[in-house]
Scaffold this motif. Sequence first.
Motif, PDB file in Angstrom:
ATOM      1  N   GLY A 120       0.360  -1.212  -0.198  1.00  0.00           N
ATOM      2  CA  GLY A 120       0.166  -0.078  -0.138  1.00  0.00           C
ATOM      3  C   GLY A 120       1.011   1.376   0.198  1.00  0.00           C
ATOM      4  O   GLY A 120       1.919   1.266   0.219  1.00  0.00           O
ATOM      5  N   PRO A 121       0.356   2.415  -0.204  1.00  0.00           N
ATOM      6  CA  PRO A 121       0.898   3.568   0.073  1.00  0.00           C
ATOM      7  C   PRO A 121       1.106   4.594   1.215  1.00  0.00           C
ATOM      8  O   PRO A 121       0.472   4.081   1.605  1.00  0.00           O
ATOM      9  N   PRO A 122       2.625   4.665   1.528  1.00  0.00           N
ATOM     10  CA  PRO A 122       3.142   5.633   2.925  1.00  0.00           C
ATOM     11  C   PRO A 122       1.782   6.465   3.045  1.00  0.00           C
ATOM     12  O   PRO A 122       1.081   7.400   1.662  1.00  0.00           O
ATOM     13  N   ALA A 123       2.324   7.910   3.559  1.00  0.00           N
ATOM     14  CA  ALA A 123       1.924   8.774   4.131  1.00  0.00           C
ATOM     15  C   ALA A 123       2.610   9.673   3.647  1.00  0.00           C
ATOM     16  O   ALA A 123       3.799   9.026   3.024  1.00  0.00           O
ATOM     17  N   VAL A 124       2.519  10.700   3.286  1.00  0.00           N
ATOM     18  CA  VAL A 124       3.222  12.237   2.582  1.00  0.00           C
ATOM     19  C   VAL A 124       3.417  13.137   4.068  1.00  0.00           C
ATOM     20  O   VAL A 124       2.983  13.362   4.491  1.00  0.00           O
ATOM     21  N   VAL A 163      10.698  10.152  12.074  1.00  0.00           N
ATOM     22  CA  VAL A 163      12.173   9.224  11.440  1.00  0.00           C
ATOM     23  C   VAL A 163      11.508  10.051   9.747  1.00  0.00           C
ATOM     24  O   VAL A 163      11.267  10.625   9.481  1.00  0.00           O
ATOM     25  N   TRP A 164      10.102   8.950   9.313  1.00  0.00           N
ATOM     26  CA  TRP A 164       9.268   9.276   8.424  1.00  0.00           C
ATOM     27  C   TRP A 164       8.966  10.756   7.763  1.00  0.00           C
ATOM     28  O   TRP A 164       9.111  11.410   6.943  1.00  0.00           O
ATOM     29  N   ARG A 165       8.116  10.894   8.756  1.00  0.00           N
ATOM     30  CA  ARG A 165       7.488  12.260   8.696  1.00  0.00           C
ATOM     31  C   ARG A 165       8.917  13.028   8.123  1.00  0.00           C
ATOM     32  O   ARG A 165       8.346  14.571   7.674  1.00  0.00           O
ATOM     33  N   VAL A 183      13.019   3.081   7.434  1.00  0.00           N
ATOM     34  CA  VAL A 183      11.694   2.739   7.865  1.00  0.00           C
ATOM     35  C   VAL A 183      10.741   2.176   6.773  1.00  0.00           C
ATOM     36  O   VAL A 183      10.323   1.117   6.922  1.00  0.00           O
ATOM     37  N   LEU A 184      10.202   2.262   5.391  1.00  0.00           N
ATOM     38  CA  LEU A 184       9.611   1.812   5.373  1.00  0.00           C
ATOM     39  C   LEU A 184       9.930   0.753   4.245  1.00  0.00           C
ATOM     40  O   LEU A 184       9.053  -0.393   4.494  1.00  0.00           O
TER      41      LEU A 184
END
Length: 214
Positions: A120-124, A163-165, A183-184
């Motif tokens: 599925g798609p990750p957050a932006v 970290v991602w954000r 992370v992903l």
Amino acid sequence: MPGPDVRTCFVGDSFVAGTGDPTALGWVGRVTAVAIARGHRLTAYNLGVRGDTSQDVGDRLAREVAPRLPSGACSGVVLSFGVNDTVLVNGRVRVTSAATVEALDRSYQAAGAAEVLLVGPPAVGDDAQNQRLLSTSEALREAAGRRGAPFVDTFSGTVQSEVWRREVRDGDGYHPGAAGYEVLAGIVVGPFLAWLDQRFRDVPPPRRPGLAGG
């Protein structure tokens, strides 16, 4: 005893391509490296295209995987899209959730005999788009469930990852750097290895007389 020679196409958008990662590995390179280190005889083809929607992937999948997944080979297709579907153009999303599911169905059909894993798609970086992404991710999960196909939820983990954000915010609002892709990859690698083990570990290698396996 080594498992079969598995050829896998990763088909999707810029996150599949690893855009923004200075190491040029992205999540695809990272999970592939782990799988090979675990003993999987894996040939990975990265077919990520920046800006692609689910519709774009559905349109091109059959012709792109055909030369890479020959008849008789142990074949897999990892699909990943959705972020570009939820981008607003003139106040409307590029692709509705219903059309995203339709494109997924076409992609499953285009994959033919290959085993399919849906990531599925990750957050932006935009909270409003993230609400749309959550809905799209859930629609994809439900569609995969109806097919009895595996689905990896990356939205929940990335939207909660500091970290991602941070990396997305410091980048272009969409793509992280190397730490973000770590992370992903950490979210995807467990389900990816389980998929390989379940679908390919006990599959005997195809017998193809006259071919040297190049």
